[in-house]
Design an enzyme around this catalytic site. Sequence first.
Site, short mmCIF file in Angstrom:
data_model
loop_
_atom_site.label_atom_id
_atom_site.label_comp_id
_atom_site.label_asym_id
_atom_site.label_seq_id
_atom_site.Cartn_x
_atom_site.Cartn_y
_atom_site.Cartn_z
N SER A 115 -120.60 65.09 -71.65
CA SER A 115 -120.61 64.48 -70.31
C SER A 115 -119.33 63.70 -70.07
CB SER A 115 -121.82 63.55 -70.17
OG SER A 115 -123.00 64.30 -70.27
N THR A 151 -118.91 79.36 -73.28
CA THR A 151 -119.48 80.61 -72.77
C THR A 151 -118.43 81.71 -72.85
OG1 THR A 151 -120.99 79.44 -71.32
CG2 THR A 151 -120.46 81.71 -70.70
N GLU A 208 -116.54 76.58 -60.01
CA GLU A 208 -117.57 76.96 -60.99
C GLU A 208 -118.97 76.66 -60.42
OE1 GLU A 208 -117.23 76.49 -65.27
OE2 GLU A 208 -118.94 75.14 -65.22
N GLY A 229 -150.06 83.21 -63.07
CA GLY A 229 -151.13 82.95 -64.03
C GLY A 229 -150.76 83.48 -65.41
C1 LIG Z 1 -125.52 77.37 -71.11
C2 LIG Z 1 -124.35 76.46 -71.26
C3 LIG Z 1 -123.08 76.95 -71.04
C4 LIG Z 1 -121.96 76.14 -71.20
N1 LIG Z 1 -120.71 76.68 -71.05
C5 LIG Z 1 -119.62 75.88 -71.25
C6 LIG Z 1 -118.29 76.44 -71.17
O1 LIG Z 1 -118.10 77.64 -70.90
N2 LIG Z 1 -117.22 75.63 -71.42
C7 LIG Z 1 -117.37 74.31 -71.71
O2 LIG Z 1 -116.37 73.63 -71.89
N3 LIG Z 1 -118.61 73.75 -71.80
C8 LIG Z 1 -119.74 74.51 -71.59
N4 LIG Z 1 -121.00 73.97 -71.69
C9 LIG Z 1 -121.14 72.57 -72.09
C10 LIG Z 1 -121.66 71.66 -70.98
O3 LIG Z 1 -120.67 71.44 -70.02
C11 LIG Z 1 -122.18 70.37 -71.65
O4 LIG Z 1 -123.32 70.71 -72.41
C12 LIG Z 1 -122.52 69.29 -70.64
O5 LIG Z 1 -121.36 68.81 -70.00
C13 LIG Z 1 -123.26 68.11 -71.28
O6 LIG Z 1 -122.61 67.66 -72.44
P1 LIG Z 1 -123.45 67.48 -73.80
O7 LIG Z 1 -124.21 68.72 -74.01
O8 LIG Z 1 -122.50 67.06 -74.85
O9 LIG Z 1 -124.50 66.33 -73.50
P2 LIG Z 1 -124.25 64.76 -73.65
O10 LIG Z 1 -123.04 64.36 -72.91
O11 LIG Z 1 -124.37 64.38 -75.07
O12 LIG Z 1 -125.51 64.20 -72.84
C14 LIG Z 1 -126.82 64.13 -73.39
C15 LIG Z 1 -127.74 63.54 -72.34
O13 LIG Z 1 -127.30 62.21 -72.00
C16 LIG Z 1 -127.09 62.13 -70.60
N5 LIG Z 1 -125.96 61.24 -70.33
C17 LIG Z 1 -124.74 61.23 -70.94
N6 LIG Z 1 -123.97 60.30 -70.39
C18 LIG Z 1 -124.69 59.71 -69.40
C19 LIG Z 1 -124.45 58.69 -68.44
N7 LIG Z 1 -123.26 58.06 -68.36
N8 LIG Z 1 -125.44 58.36 -67.57
C20 LIG Z 1 -126.64 58.99 -67.62
N9 LIG Z 1 -126.93 59.95 -68.49
C21 LIG Z 1 -125.97 60.32 -69.35
C22 LIG Z 1 -126.78 63.55 -70.15
O14 LIG Z 1 -127.02 63.72 -68.76
C23 LIG Z 1 -127.74 64.34 -71.03
O15 LIG Z 1 -129.02 64.33 -70.45
C24 LIG Z 1 -122.13 74.77 -71.55
C25 LIG Z 1 -123.43 74.26 -71.75
C26 LIG Z 1 -124.52 75.09 -71.62
C27 LIG Z 1 -125.90 74.54 -71.85
#
Ligand SMILES: Cc1cc2nc3c(=O)[nH]c(=O)nc-3n(C[C@H](O)[C@H](O)[C@H](O)COP(=O)(O)OP(=O)(O)OC[C@H]3O[C@@H](n4cnc5c(N)ncnc54)[C@H](O)[C@@H]3O)c2cc1C
Length: 384
Positions: free
Chosen positions: A138, A164, A247, A344
């Site tokens: 994030s 991806t 995107e 269902g």
């Molecule tokens: C199917 C899929 C395809 C993807 N494809 C790509 C790609 O092609 N290229 C690429 O670079 N990335 C890709 N991603 C990565 C994606 O962008 C990240 O998973 C996403 O940005 C969230 O980061 P994280 O998974 O590290 O979660 P984290 O940042 O660890 O977050 C975990 C949880 O905490 C919450 N959180 C974190 N910070 C805060 C805050 N400040 N306030 C409130 N809540 C918060 C988040 O909302 C989440 O619910 C992909 C992800 C998926 C699932």
Amino acid sequence: MSSTPPAPRTAGIEPDPYTLTAPWADELNQDVEEWDARAEFPWEKWKVIQRSGLLAVPFETRYGGSGGTLTGTMRALEGLGRTCRDAGLGFSASTQIVSVGVPLQAFGSEELKSRFLPGIVTGDLITAHAITEPGNGSDALNISTTATRDGDDYVIDGGKLFITNAPIADLLLLYVRTGKPGPFGLSVFLVERDTPGLRVGEPLGKMGLRTSPISEVTFESMRVPATRRIGQEGAGFLILDHVMKREILFSFSLTLGEMEHRLERVIGYAKSRQQFGAPIGAFQGVSHKIADMKIAVETARKWLADTGAKVEAGQDAAIDIAATKIVVSEANKRTALDAVQIFGGQGYLTATGIERDVRNAIGGTIYSGTSEIQRNRIASLLGL
Ligand SMILES: Cc1cc2nc3c(=O)[nH]c(=O)nc-3n(C[C@H](O)[C@H](O)[C@H](O)COP(=O)(O)OP(=O)(O)OC[C@H]3O[C@@H](n4cnc5c(N)ncnc54)[C@H](O)[C@@H]3O)c2cc1C
């Protein structure tokens, strides 16, 4: 469906790009459950996507593209979502369009454009973009992968996660740090898969979008010529902003098409499934869910159309983009779950294809910035 496909459409797009992939429904929808169960990228179906001309829509004709608009590209992807039941394949196609081709066309040097865009436009060169890192999801702008200048090259060290298309990609666009901490120390590089020092991990198993392969990518003393930089040093944030807007508009137009299909399917089932001597759609407990689903589809459509038009006109759409992402991704999850309930026990069976929609929908509130991050963005733009 004829086994002889028409010639690729590379010279001017159809009046409505929504119809571009419709003639290929039979091929695209063959054995979707089996492909999903195996979690394999369907190469034969990729060739169908290539032949349809979808991947060429937003690119300039001099590179083999169709010269379509942003909203035309959204329509084409909406049509793919309506036609194609393999959401993973659709997601890979949408990633293909936006990950490298879009920023390369907008910010790349003429040398890089003429070398790589023709292959990207046909889909012969598969593309991915790498922003997320194991320690920075994030907090995407806190990128810690570094590119250090060394003569005419940069040396890149670090790693990316959840990329991806990486397992099948020929080209990767990397967002890395070339300067000071913060958004203005970021730059973007185009690298080929066989670059020494680049390692693509094994495909990672996941809940949904299982035919769209995803993996980690690492870089160890990876040497990249400075001519492979897209845009100026420090322009990474500007490029990322351009890309993320598109995107969201592209991949959630695909989602809209999937929701349109779901609504039609649910209406058909509610009319045909009889219980207590009446079609289940005659019961308010069912019909109101479907009415809500119709509202969700039309709300998603209006947000996408309005935001797409604003971005196309170069207007400020920062809140609109975040709101559109939330509206469409959350509506997709909600309506997918409602569809299971309406079907269902049948909805719970793999063969019906409805449970797959739920698994596919979950990722939408995570990728391209989570729902929480989008709400944070709106709140901060409101001065909170
Ligand atoms: C199917 C899929 C395809 C993807 N494809 C790509 C790609 O092609 N290229 C690429 O670079 N990335 C890709 N991603 C990565 C994606 O962008 C990240 O998973 C996403 O940005 C969230 O980061 P994280 O998974 O590290 O979660 P984290 O940042 O660890 O977050 C975990 C949880 O905490 C919450 N959180 C974190 N910070 C805060 C805050 N400040 N306030 C409130 N809540 C918060 C988040 O909302 C989440 O619910 C992909 C992800 C998926 C699932």
